[in-house]
Design a protein around this motif. Structure first.
Motif, short mmCIF file in Angstrom:
data_model
loop_
_atom_site.label_atom_id
_atom_site.label_comp_id
_atom_site.label_asym_id
_atom_site.label_seq_id
_atom_site.Cartn_x
_atom_site.Cartn_y
_atom_site.Cartn_z
N UNK A 1 37.66 31.51 28.70
CA UNK A 1 38.47 31.65 29.91
C UNK A 1 38.24 32.99 30.57
N UNK A 2 38.12 34.05 29.77
CA UNK A 2 37.85 35.38 30.31
C UNK A 2 36.47 35.40 31.00
N UNK A 3 35.47 34.77 30.39
CA UNK A 3 34.15 34.72 31.00
C UNK A 3 34.20 33.99 32.34
N UNK A 4 34.97 32.91 32.41
CA UNK A 4 35.08 32.13 33.64
C UNK A 4 35.72 32.97 34.76
N UNK A 5 36.83 33.63 34.46
CA UNK A 5 37.51 34.42 35.48
C UNK A 5 36.74 35.70 35.80
N UNK A 6 35.92 36.16 34.89
CA UNK A 6 35.04 37.30 35.22
C UNK A 6 34.08 36.93 36.34
N UNK A 7 33.54 35.72 36.29
CA UNK A 7 32.63 35.26 37.35
C UNK A 7 33.34 35.14 38.68
N UNK A 8 34.59 34.65 38.64
CA UNK A 8 35.36 34.53 39.89
C UNK A 8 35.66 35.91 40.47
N UNK A 9 36.04 36.86 39.61
CA UNK A 9 36.32 38.22 40.07
C UNK A 9 35.07 38.86 40.66
N UNK A 10 33.91 38.63 40.06
CA UNK A 10 32.66 39.16 40.60
C UNK A 10 32.39 38.58 41.98
N UNK A 11 32.62 37.28 42.16
CA UNK A 11 32.40 36.66 43.47
C UNK A 11 33.34 37.25 44.52
N UNK A 12 34.58 37.53 44.14
CA UNK A 12 35.54 38.12 45.08
C UNK A 12 35.10 39.52 45.49
N UNK A 13 34.66 40.34 44.53
CA UNK A 13 34.21 41.69 44.85
C UNK A 13 32.97 41.68 45.74
N UNK A 14 32.06 40.76 45.46
CA UNK A 14 30.85 40.65 46.30
C UNK A 14 31.23 40.22 47.71
N UNK A 15 32.18 39.30 47.83
CA UNK A 15 32.63 38.86 49.15
C UNK A 15 33.28 39.99 49.92
N UNK A 16 34.10 40.80 49.23
CA UNK A 16 34.72 41.96 49.90
C UNK A 16 33.66 42.94 50.37
N UNK A 17 32.65 43.20 49.51
CA UNK A 17 31.57 44.10 49.91
C UNK A 17 30.79 43.58 51.10
N UNK A 18 30.49 42.27 51.11
CA UNK A 18 29.79 41.69 52.25
C UNK A 18 30.60 41.78 53.53
N UNK A 19 31.91 41.54 53.43
CA UNK A 19 32.78 41.64 54.61
C UNK A 19 32.84 43.07 55.12
#
Length: 219
Positions: A60-78
Motif C-alpha cells: 500500500x505504501x508503494x502504491x501511494x508513493x507512486x501517486x504522491x510522485x505523480x502529484x509532485x510532478x504535476x505541481x512542478x509542470x504547472x
C-alpha cells in the motif's frame, strides 16, 4: 464423655475460630488472593506493543508513493507552465517550497527502498520480504531510532495513517529500516513502538551477557 464426642466438639471450636479470623480480614485483601496479576501498560494493550507494518501494508505504501510522485510532478509542470505569468518573488517562494518537498520526497524514497517488513520473535529481529528474510539477534543491535514520514503513507484518508521509519543500527555499523505506525505529533516518532523495541533489545542484551557469564564460569 466419649472420646468421639470430645473430638467433634474440638473440631467445631476450631471451625468457629477460623470463621472469626476470616471475617476480620478486609474484603479487598481477601479477594486479592484470587485476583489475576495485572500487566503494565494500558488496559487491553500488550507490554510489547510494537506496531510494525505488514507485507501487504508495504505494498500500500508503494502504491501511494507512486501517486504522491505523480502529484509532485504535476505541481512542478504547472509551475513551469505558469512561471512566465508569475512575479519573481512568488516564483522563488513557490519554487523553493517545491524543491524542499522534492528533496524530502527523494530522501524518504531512498529510506523506503532500504526498508522491509520486520517482526521481533525469540529475541531476534526478523526482517525481510516473502522470499528472503534475515534473523538478527537483538543483542547485536547497537541503537534504535525513529523518524517521521511526511510523504510515505499507507492511505490518504486519515491522519491516523501516519507512519514512521524505524532504524536499527548494528554493532558492525550496518543500518536496517522498517516502518511502524505513529501518531502525527508524537515525539519521538512511533513512541510506544520505539520504547517497546528498546526494552526488547535491552532484555536480549542482559540475557546474552548472563549466558556469556555462565559459559565463562563453566570453563
Amino acid at each position: 464423655m466419649p472420646q468421639s464426642a470430645l473430638s467433634i466438639c474440638s473440631l467445631q471450636r476450631d471451625n468457629r475460630k477460623n470463621e472469626y479470623r476470616t471475617a476480620r480480614i478486609p474484603a479487598h485483601l481477601n479477594n486479592a488472593q484470587h485476583r489475576p496479576l495485572s500487566t503494565p501498560g494500558k488496559p487491553g494493550k500488550s507490554p510489547m506493543d510494537i506496531r510494525f507494518l505488514t507485507f501487504p501494508d508495504f505494498h500500500s505504501v508503494y502504491f501511494y508513493r507512486s501517486i504522491t510522485l505523480a502529484i509532485l510532478v504535476a505541481i512542478g509542470g504547472l509551475l513551469l507552465f505558469k512561471a512566465s505569468a508569475m512575479r519573481l518573488p512568488e516564483l522563488l517562494l513557490v519554487g523553493g517550497c517545491l524543491l524542499l518537498m522534492g528533496w524530502r520526497f527523494a530522501l524518504e524514497w531512498r529510506r523506503l527502498s532500504k526498508a522491509a517488513p520486520a517482526s521481533i520473535h525469540n529475541d531476534e529481529l526478523v526482517i525481510g520480504g516473502e522470499g528472503d528474510h534475515r534473523q538478527i539477534p537483538l543483542s547485536s543491535v547497537r541503537s534504535v531510532t525513529s523518524k517521521h514520514s511526511l510523504f510515505m503513507v499507507r492511505r490518504y484518508r486519515s491522519w491516523t495513517e501516519h507512519l514512521a521509519f524505524v532504524e536499527f543500527t548494528l554493532h558492525n555499523g550496518e543500518r536496517l529500516y522498517t516502518l511502524a505506525e505513529s501518531a502525527v505529533f508524537e515525539s519521538p516518532a512511533a513512541k510506544r513502538s520505539l520504547a517497546a523495541i528498546q526494552a526488547a533489545v535491552m532484555a536480549a542484551k542482559v540475557k546474552s551477557a548472563a549466558a556469556d557469564s555462565s559459559a565463562a564460569l563453566a570453563r
